[in-house]
Design a protein around this motif. Structure first.
Motif: not given
Length: 244
Positions: A127-139, A141-147
């Protein structure tokens, strides 16, 4: 000044509308997320069949593998997230192959060497993998951590975890050691066939959706809904772990 104020009001209204749409779709998705919680369960009839047979039965195991993947909502949600912004078949093939490699490796080795993980924990991770991929698609990680995490590496790693989810269930059903390896290989072939069928359906729907003006307007909402489904699955599995 008046013009700027009006633009601000319009921006706030648009943001609220988008949030309302996201939450509304999340509520509509609730029946699916309940089904998702049982995504790795094998039907009772299939379970009885697996436990009773001995020897090599290739075609039945191909069928069971394909059936599992096509009805495995968590797998399908993750695949949807993976290909959501992929347009070229070459790129889609690379990512799907990485997921299949990871999925197949841990499923086969997990069952063969009897390596199981608590089903509630592994399904929560899926389930976390689904959450992770959705967050990745929303960008996010770049906004929160700059990477930007390596998407290919993440797909492979989550493929390994999805495979452990399947191997854990198979171990619980105590397949006969007589014909184990051929049957497992046949099951894996079925899983890959099911994955291709699910992927084909997703691509057909996505290809039509991408041609419309609404795709980019609703891409945010779609990924929020997908993320919500992942969180529901995580919560359900963690609750089941504590209750059990």
């Amino acid at each position: 000044m008046h013009h700027t104020s009006r633009e601000v009001r319009f921006g706030v209204r648009a943001s609220l509308t988008r949030l309302v749409h996201s939450q509304g779709l999340a509520l509509l998705l609730l029946p699916l997320t309940v089904a998702t919680a049982f995504a790795h369960a094998v039907a009772e009839g299939d379970k009885g069949y697996i436990q009773e047979i001995t020897g090599v039965h290739l075609l039945p195991f191909v069928y069971l593998g394909a059936k599992h993947m096509v009805t495995g909502y968590d797998h399908i949600l993750f695949l949807l997230g993976v290909i959501f912004f992929l347009y070229k078949l070459k790129h889609i093939g690379i990512y799907v192959s990485l997921f299949a490699l990871g999925h197949s490796t841990t499923m086969l080795l997990g069952v063969y060497f009897n390596i199981g993980i608590n089903s509630y924990i592994i399904d929560a991770i899926i389930g976390f993998s689904v959450v992770y991929k959705a967050l990745d698609n929303l960008g996010a990680f770049q906004r929160w951590f700059g990477v930007q995490p390596d998407s290919k590496a993440a797909t492979l790693v989550f493929g390994f975890l999805h495979g452990f989810g399947l191997s854990t269930k198979i171990i619980e059903y105590d397949i006969s050691p007589d014909g184990l390896v051929p049957n497992l290989l046949a099951f894996n072939v079925g899983v890959e066939i099911g994955q291709l069928l699910a992927l084909a359906a997703i691509l057909i729907i996505m290809s039509y959706w991408r041609r419309t003006d609404s795709f980019f307007r609703h891409a945010y909402t779609a990924n929020v809904v997908m993320m919500t489904a992942g969180f529901v699955l995580i919560g359900y599995q963690i609750t089941g772990w504590f209750v059990a």
